[in-house]
Design a protein around this motif. Structure first.
Motif, PDB file in Angstrom:
ATOM      1  N   TRP A 189       0.850  -1.191   0.000  1.00 13.47           N
ATOM      2  CA  TRP A 189       0.000   0.000   0.000  1.00 13.47           C
ATOM      3  C   TRP A 189       0.878   1.230   0.000  1.00 13.47           C
ATOM      4  CZ3 TRP A 189      -5.214   0.000  -0.406  1.00 13.47           C
ATOM      5  CH2 TRP A 189      -5.796  -1.241  -0.306  1.00 13.47           C
ATOM      6  N   GLU A 190       0.534   2.142  -0.846  1.00 11.39           N
ATOM      7  CA  GLU A 190       1.293   3.378  -0.914  1.00 11.39           C
ATOM      8  C   GLU A 190       0.352   4.539  -0.695  1.00 11.39           C
ATOM      9  OE1 GLU A 190       3.159   3.616  -4.686  1.00 11.39           O
ATOM     10  OE2 GLU A 190       3.986   1.609  -4.570  1.00 11.39           O
ATOM     11  N   ARG A 191       0.815   5.511   0.058  1.00 13.87           N
ATOM     12  CA  ARG A 191       0.062   6.745   0.207  1.00 13.87           C
ATOM     13  C   ARG A 191       0.690   7.733  -0.756  1.00 13.87           C
ATOM     14  NH1 ARG A 191      -1.298   7.804   6.506  1.00 13.87           N
ATOM     15  NH2 ARG A 191      -2.051   5.732   6.937  1.00 13.87           N
ATOM     16  N   LYS A 192       0.013   7.946  -1.853  1.00 13.50           N
ATOM     17  CA  LYS A 192       0.555   8.855  -2.849  1.00 13.50           C
ATOM     18  C   LYS A 192      -0.585   9.548  -3.560  1.00 13.50           C
ATOM     19  CE  LYS A 192       0.757   5.431  -6.526  1.00 13.50           C
ATOM     20  NZ  LYS A 192       1.584   4.774  -7.500  1.00 13.50           N
ATOM     21  N   LYS A 193      -0.277  10.710  -4.065  1.00 16.62           N
ATOM     22  CA  LYS A 193      -1.267  11.414  -4.864  1.00 16.62           C
ATOM     23  C   LYS A 193      -1.305  10.772  -6.227  1.00 16.62           C
ATOM     24  CE  LYS A 193      -2.452  15.853  -3.454  1.00 16.62           C
ATOM     25  NZ  LYS A 193      -2.661  17.204  -3.854  1.00 16.62           N
ATOM     26  N   HIS A 194      -2.496  10.610  -6.740  1.00 21.28           N
ATOM     27  CA  HIS A 194      -2.675  10.018  -8.048  1.00 21.28           C
ATOM     28  C   HIS A 194      -3.030  11.121  -9.024  1.00 21.28           C
ATOM     29  CE1 HIS A 194      -4.483   7.637 -11.254  1.00 21.28           C
ATOM     30  NE2 HIS A 194      -3.701   6.677 -10.813  1.00 21.28           N
ATOM     31  N   THR A 195      -2.656  10.931 -10.265  1.00 21.94           N
ATOM     32  CA  THR A 195      -3.037  11.919 -11.255  1.00 21.94           C
ATOM     33  C   THR A 195      -4.549  11.967 -11.352  1.00 21.94           C
ATOM     34  OG1 THR A 195      -2.897  10.265 -12.997  1.00 21.94           O
ATOM     35  CG2 THR A 195      -0.942  11.611 -12.616  1.00 21.94           C
ATOM     36  N   ALA A 196      -5.088  13.162 -11.491  1.00 21.73           N
ATOM     37  CA  ALA A 196      -6.537  13.336 -11.544  1.00 21.73           C
ATOM     38  C   ALA A 196      -7.103  12.684 -12.803  1.00 21.73           C
ATOM     39  CB  ALA A 196      -6.867  14.822 -11.542  1.00 21.73           C
ATOM     40  N   PRO A 197      -8.338  12.193 -12.702  1.00 23.45           N
ATOM     41  CA  PRO A 197      -8.988  11.651 -13.893  1.00 23.45           C
ATOM     42  C   PRO A 197      -9.106  12.726 -14.966  1.00 23.45           C
ATOM     43  CG  PRO A 197     -10.244  11.129 -11.917  1.00 23.45           C
ATOM     44  CD  PRO A 197      -9.157  12.076 -11.519  1.00 23.45           C
ATOM     45  N   GLN A 198      -9.283  12.290 -16.185  1.00 26.35           N
ATOM     46  CA  GLN A 198      -9.454  13.228 -17.282  1.00 26.35           C
ATOM     47  C   GLN A 198     -10.621  14.149 -16.967  1.00 26.35           C
ATOM     48  OE1 GLN A 198      -9.896  11.062 -20.944  1.00 26.35           O
ATOM     49  NE2 GLN A 198      -8.334   9.605 -20.350  1.00 26.35           N
ATOM     50  N   LYS A 199     -10.476  15.433 -17.270  1.00 24.62           N
ATOM     51  CA  LYS A 199     -11.503  16.413 -16.939  1.00 24.62           C
ATOM     52  C   LYS A 199     -12.530  16.576 -18.051  1.00 24.62           C
ATOM     53  CE  LYS A 199      -9.352  18.159 -13.179  1.00 24.62           C
ATOM     54  NZ  LYS A 199      -9.737  17.652 -11.934  1.00 24.62           N
ATOM     55  N   ARG A 200     -12.222  16.139 -19.253  1.00 20.47           N
ATOM     56  CA  ARG A 200     -13.086  16.362 -20.411  1.00 20.47           C
ATOM     57  C   ARG A 200     -14.328  15.473 -20.365  1.00 20.47           C
ATOM     58  NH1 ARG A 200     -10.505  14.483 -25.671  1.00 20.47           N
ATOM     59  NH2 ARG A 200     -11.872  12.709 -25.414  1.00 20.47           N
ATOM     60  N   ILE A 201     -15.493  16.100 -20.427  1.00 19.85           N
ATOM     61  CA  ILE A 201     -16.759  15.368 -20.524  1.00 19.85           C
ATOM     62  C   ILE A 201     -17.364  15.710 -21.878  1.00 19.85           C
ATOM     63  CG2 ILE A 201     -19.083  15.100 -19.581  1.00 19.85           C
ATOM     64  CD1 ILE A 201     -16.922  13.937 -17.756  1.00 19.85           C
ATOM     65  N   ASP A 202     -17.485  14.702 -22.742  1.00 17.27           N
ATOM     66  CA  ASP A 202     -17.993  14.902 -24.101  1.00 17.27           C
ATOM     67  C   ASP A 202     -19.486  14.663 -24.210  1.00 17.27           C
ATOM     68  OD1 ASP A 202     -15.331  15.262 -25.201  1.00 17.27           O
ATOM     69  OD2 ASP A 202     -15.081  13.111 -24.900  1.00 17.27           O
ATOM     70  N   GLY A 256     -13.840   9.233 -24.696  1.00 23.68           N
ATOM     71  CA  GLY A 256     -13.643  10.510 -23.994  1.00 23.68           C
ATOM     72  C   GLY A 256     -14.254  10.476 -22.617  1.00 23.68           C
ATOM     73  N   GLY A 257     -15.201  11.402 -22.370  1.00 21.53           N
ATOM     74  CA  GLY A 257     -15.825  11.498 -21.059  1.00 21.53           C
ATOM     75  C   GLY A 257     -17.331  11.423 -21.158  1.00 21.53           C
ATOM     76  N   LEU A 258     -17.949  10.804 -20.150  1.00 17.79           N
ATOM     77  CA  LEU A 258     -19.401  10.671 -20.087  1.00 17.79           C
ATOM     78  C   LEU A 258     -19.848  10.945 -18.664  1.00 17.79           C
ATOM     79  CD1 LEU A 258     -22.230   9.763 -21.142  1.00 17.79           C
ATOM     80  CD2 LEU A 258     -21.544   7.416 -20.548  1.00 17.79           C
ATOM     81  N   ARG A 259     -20.870  11.793 -18.534  1.00  9.27           N
ATOM     82  CA  ARG A 259     -21.505  12.044 -17.238  1.00  9.27           C
ATOM     83  C   ARG A 259     -22.916  11.488 -17.310  1.00  9.27           C
ATOM     84  NH1 ARG A 259     -21.328  15.783 -12.736  1.00  9.27           N
ATOM     85  NH2 ARG A 259     -23.443  16.016 -11.903  1.00  9.27           N
ATOM     86  N   ILE A 260     -23.295  10.719 -16.273  1.00 10.82           N
ATOM     87  CA  ILE A 260     -24.641  10.168 -16.204  1.00 10.82           C
ATOM     88  C   ILE A 260     -25.368  10.817 -15.033  1.00 10.82           C
ATOM     89  CG2 ILE A 260     -26.034   8.095 -15.873  1.00 10.82           C
ATOM     90  CD1 ILE A 260     -23.726   6.477 -17.088  1.00 10.82           C
ATOM     91  N   ASP A 261     -26.482  11.499 -15.354  1.00 11.66           N
ATOM     92  CA  ASP A 261     -27.366  12.055 -14.334  1.00 11.66           C
ATOM     93  C   ASP A 261     -28.698  11.307 -14.310  1.00 11.66           C
ATOM     94  OD1 ASP A 261     -25.497  14.010 -13.634  1.00 11.66           O
ATOM     95  OD2 ASP A 261     -26.339  15.509 -14.979  1.00 11.66           O
ATOM     96  N   GLY A 262     -28.955  10.482 -15.315  1.00 14.08           N
ATOM     97  CA  GLY A 262     -30.198   9.722 -15.428  1.00 14.08           C
ATOM     98  C   GLY A 262     -29.980   8.264 -15.069  1.00 14.08           C
ATOM     99  N   ASP A 263     -30.763   7.378 -15.720  1.00 13.72           N
ATOM    100  CA  ASP A 263     -30.695   5.938 -15.457  1.00 13.72           C
ATOM    101  C   ASP A 263     -30.222   5.195 -16.701  1.00 13.72           C
ATOM    102  OD1 ASP A 263     -31.853   6.628 -13.066  1.00 13.72           O
ATOM    103  OD2 ASP A 263     -33.750   5.618 -13.424  1.00 13.72           O
ATOM    104  N   VAL A 264     -29.343   4.221 -16.486  1.00 15.47           N
ATOM    105  CA  VAL A 264     -28.896   3.342 -17.566  1.00 15.47           C
ATOM    106  C   VAL A 264     -29.154   1.915 -17.123  1.00 15.47           C
ATOM    107  CG1 VAL A 264     -26.939   2.517 -18.920  1.00 15.47           C
ATOM    108  CG2 VAL A 264     -27.121   4.954 -18.368  1.00 15.47           C
ATOM    109  N   HIS A 265     -29.946   1.188 -17.933  1.00 17.77           N
ATOM    110  CA  HIS A 265     -30.216  -0.226 -17.678  1.00 17.77           C
ATOM    111  C   HIS A 265     -29.456  -1.005 -18.745  1.00 17.77           C
ATOM    112  CE1 HIS A 265     -33.282   0.936 -14.819  1.00 17.77           C
ATOM    113  NE2 HIS A 265     -33.751   1.781 -15.722  1.00 17.77           N
ATOM    114  N   GLY A 266     -28.181  -1.222 -18.477  1.00 11.64           N
ATOM    115  CA  GLY A 266     -27.281  -1.879 -19.418  1.00 11.64           C
ATOM    116  C   GLY A 266     -25.849  -1.581 -19.019  1.00 11.64           C
TER     117      GLY A 266
END
Length: 163
Positions: free
Chosen positions: A2-15, A32-42
Motif C-alpha cells: 500500500w502506498e500513500r501517494k497522490k494520483h493523477t486526476a482523472p481526465q476532466k473532459r466530458i464529451d 472521452g468522457g461521459l456524465r450520467i445524471d439519469g438511469d442506464v439499464h445496461g
C-alpha cells in the motif's frame, strides 16, 4: 503493498451527458468522457478500452457492468465495476457488485456491497484524502479480496492514555 501517494486526476473532459430524467435501456459505449445524471439499464463501457472518464452523479443509477479507465461514482450502481486506472467512490455512492481497480479512493459515507479486487495483486494503491484516518485505511487494507457488506469508514475512537 500500500502506498500513500497522490494520483493523477482523472481526465476532466466530458464529451457526453445522459441527463436527469433520461432512461437508457441498453448498453452504452463511449469515448472521452461521459456524465450520467439519469438511469442506464445496461453496461457502460469505454470504446476499444481507450482512456476514458465516467462520472455517475448523485441522482444517477446504473444497472449493469461498468468498464472504464477512470470512474467517479456518487450515485447507485448495481453491477461489477472495472476501473483500469482509477476509481473514486464519493460519499453518496451505493455500489452492489465486485470492484476491480488499480487505484481506489473511497470517501466516508460510500457504501460497497461486494469484493475489492486489485487489478494487479500487490500493486494496487489507496489514495488517502483529507479527513481520512488510519483506521479507515486499515479496514480498507484488510478488505482486499474479501466480501465487504455495507462497509463504511469506522468512527475515530481516541485512545485512552491511561491504558
Amino acid at each position: 503493498m500500500w502506498e500513500r501517494k497522490k494520483h493523477t486526476a482523472p481526465q476532466k473532459r466530458i464529451d457526453s451527458l445522459i441527463g436527469a430524467g433520461t432512461v437508457v435501456n441498453g448498453d452504452v459505449t463511449f469515448t472521452g468522457g461521459l456524465r450520467i445524471d439519469g438511469d442506464v439499464h445496461g453496461n457502460v463501457i469505454a470504446a476499444n478500452g481507450d482512456p476514458s472518464t465516467l462520472v455517475i452523479s448523485e441522482q444517477a443509477r446504473v444497472d449493469g457492468e461498468i468498464r472504464v479507465s477512470h470512474v467517479v461514482i456518487n450515485g447507485k450502481v448495481d453491477g461489477p465495476v472495472v476501473a483500469d486506472d482509477y476509481l473514486e467512490l464519493q460519499p453518496k455512492a451505493r455500489l452492489t457488485g465486485d470492484v476491480t481497480y488499480k487505484t481506489l479512493e473511497m470517501h466516508v459515507g460510500a457504501v460497497l456491497r461486494g469484493r475489492l479486487l486489485p487489478a494487479e495483486p500487490g500493486t494496487a494503491s489507496v489514495v488517502v484524502g483529507a479527513g481520512t484516518d488510519s483506521a479507515s485505511i486499515s479496514v480498507a487494507q484488510s478488505a482486499i479480496g474479501t466480501e465487504v457488506e455495507g462497509w463504511r469508514s469506522p468512527p475515530v475512537v481516541p485512545e485512552d492514555p491511561s491504558g
